[in-house]
Design a protein around this motif. Structure first.
Motif, PDB file in Angstrom:
ATOM      1  N   PRO A 161      15.311  42.722 -10.156  1.00 16.11           N
ATOM      2  CA  PRO A 161      14.999  43.170 -11.525  1.00 16.11           C
ATOM      3  C   PRO A 161      13.494  43.197 -11.760  1.00 16.11           C
ATOM      4  O   PRO A 161      12.749  42.374 -11.211  1.00 16.11           O
ATOM      5  CB  PRO A 161      15.680  42.119 -12.402  1.00 16.11           C
ATOM      6  N   ARG A 172      21.113  48.605 -16.174  1.00 10.96           N
ATOM      7  CA  ARG A 172      21.555  48.245 -14.817  1.00 10.96           C
ATOM      8  C   ARG A 172      22.170  49.448 -14.113  1.00 10.96           C
ATOM      9  O   ARG A 172      21.919  49.694 -12.928  1.00 10.96           O
ATOM     10  CB  ARG A 172      22.541  47.087 -14.876  1.00 10.96           C
ATOM     11  N   SER A 197      19.235  44.942 -18.580  1.00 13.99           N
ATOM     12  CA  SER A 197      20.561  44.820 -17.980  1.00 13.99           C
ATOM     13  C   SER A 197      21.609  45.610 -18.759  1.00 13.99           C
ATOM     14  O   SER A 197      22.040  46.680 -18.342  1.00 13.99           O
ATOM     15  CB  SER A 197      20.955  43.344 -17.892  1.00 13.99           C
TER      16      SER A 197
END
Length: 514
Positions: free
Chosen positions: A462, A445, A405
């Motif tokens: 994800p 991300r 992330s």
């Protein structure tokens, strides 16, 4: 018979454009990585010279299946049968060549019943949209003309397939135009255009000889092609008997390399090393570090032995941003902007250990007066291999997402890592470690979101941490996939390197053709 035609106006003299296209490596540089690969490129474009290619299916489907096959070959413990490769052999032959005027190639065998691609060159005129930049000198116009005929079995669907092929031609020739402009701009900045060499007298002193290890790898292939386009004489170091004057045989594990074979070499580019991708087992880690340490030690020792003969040589030795460790925030003093620079100490972990050992083996060369530069390579972006290839199958299928992330990913396009290495070859003042990363890093991300935007695919799912761990092991996943490294490109720019792809989006659109 379907026809595709593209007109390209270039702010370069016709002499420079056509001479570059005739130099070794031009086909490799112009062949899009999303369209296939060059298996064998001829030394020139004389009539009758042949090139062997492998071509992929067109569009996103081709991108998905070819990247999935490449990923399987990289990570599966057993060899993947070659007949499963989603590619078709293509044998092309140069059928016409009038220097400065016309060049053409035709298909000897391949996916089409008939194929003829011709290029015509003229001096661009003002009313035709001539030189875009008067300061760049004379402009030229290149007209690509493709005639083709589909196989007999495909002709019932010819209208639909012709539409598909037109879209693919737009992708491929758009890539070629950008690549041609980028390479000619690079060569002009380094004084390597034919007109520049002629104006300065040319001669052997302007033709460096460069020996390259790892020349068949993803990066090495492009480095050799870019240096060939710069007019350098490129010699490949191979781990088998040499097959001609363009090769030098060596065996880093046995310590075998004839010092005399390097006497006429000006620069050695060392990119050899066992691939990082794979589970971080004891055996894999041993192969990763020994392949880099032993090869560098041998090259540095041989170059040191040649020192003092009056020839100024250089060693451009690969390294990686793994030098800084996977979690450098916890290991390095915080700089004012939080970015990692070449002066920072090594980090912790296996890859930091590998890079430190790799770089330290260059000391015999530097202590003997050999110029040594070490590009610390970031996450290379190319559908031909590496992290991007591993993401593409899921992304194209619409079920991909970020690998992490907020971790900072310091990436670089394949063209820029090849360009920076070539820049280090040609710049006699460049030495020491140089971060080979783009100026604008992204988070994990942001990388997924940008890739999804380029491919017009969702990125909401994800990638589970168990996926990378299953392929790389817990340690490999932590050091490669989960690495958080905000690395500065300042020194590369201070050395005069002009990045082609400063942002991830421009890099991905170029490399993927979207």
């Amino acid at each position: 018979m379907p026809i595709y035609r593209k007109v390209t106006d270039l702010p370069f003299a016709r002499e420079d454009v056509t001479a570059w296209l005739a130099r070794p490596g031009a086909l490799t540089r112009l062949f899009p990585p999303f369209a296939g690969r060059v298996v064998a490129e001829p030394d020139g474009i004389d009539v009758g010279a042949q090139a062997r290619l492998k071509v992929f299916p067109p569009g996103r489907f081709g991108l998905g299946v070819t990247s999935a096959y490449g990923l399987a070959r990289t990570l599966l413990p057993l060899p993947v049968p070659g007949f499963l490769a989603p590619e078709v052999a293509w044998l092309a032959r140069h059928s016409a060549y009038e220097p400065g005027e016309v060049m053409a190639d035709e298909a000897v065998s391949g996916p089409f019943s008939f194929w003829l691609h011709s290029r015509e060159f003229t001096d661009a005129t003002e009313d035709a949209g001539g030189a875009a930049d008067p300061a760049s000198g004379p402009a030229s116009r290149m007209v690509d003309h493709v005639e083709y005929e589909l196989p007999r079995l495909a002709r019932p669907a010819e209208p639909q397939l012709e539409s598909v092929m037109t879209a693919e031609f737009v992708r491929q020739f758009g890539f070629r135009e950008r690549q041609l402009l980028g390479d000619l701009t690079f060569h002009r900045a380094h004084g390597r255009l034919p007109s520049q060499l002629r104006a300065e007298g040319g001669g052997d002193q302007r033709t460096p000889t460069v020996a390259v290890t790892g020349a068949s790898g993803m990066i090495g292939t492009q480095v050799c092609a870019l240096l060939g386009g710069a007019g350098c004489r490129v010699i490949r170091l191979v781990r088998r008997p040499a097959r001609g004057p363009g090769e030098i045989s060596w065996d880093p594990y046995a310590g075998e390399l004839d010092v005399e074979a390097l006497r006429d070499v000006d620069v050695v580019v060392n990119l050899a090393g066992h691939p990082l991708a794979g589970r971080f087992t004891v055996q894999h880690k041993r192969a990763v570090i020994s392949s880099r340490v032993l090869g560098t030690r041998l090259l540095a020792t041989r170059l040191a032995e040649l020192a003092g003969d009056g020839r100024q040589r250089a060693l451009i030795n690969g390294s990686a941003i793994g030098f800084y460790g996977a979690a450098p925030d916890a290991q390095h003093p915080q700089s004012a902007d939080g970015r990692l620079r070449e002066s920072d100490p090594r980090g912790e972990g296996f890859l930091a250990e590998v890079c430190a050992a790799w770089e330290s083996e260059t000391r015999p060369a530097s202590q003997a007066g050999v110029r040594v530069a070490m590009p610390r390579v970031g996450i290379v972006q190319s559908p031909s291999g590496g992290a991007l290839q591993q993401l593409l199958p899921l992304m194209v299928a619409g079920v991909g997402g970020p690998l992490g992330s907020t971790q900072t990913q310091s990436w670089i396009s394949l063209d820029d890592v090849a360009g920076l290495i070539a820049h280090l070859v040609l710049d006699a003042d460049a030495d020491g470690p140089v971060n080979a990363v783009a100026p604008e890093p992204v988070t994990a991300r942001e990388h997924a979101r940008t890739l999804g935007q380029v491919l017009h695919r969702p990125t909401a799912i994800p990638v589970p941490a168990l996926g990378p761990q299953a392929l790389l092991g817990r340690e490999g996943s932590r050091e490669i996939v989960q690495a958080d490294q905000d690395v500065s490109a300042e020194r590369a720019e201070e050395l005069g390197y002009d990045f082609r792809h400063r942002t991830l989006e421009t890099a991905l659109r170029h490399m993927l053709g979207y």
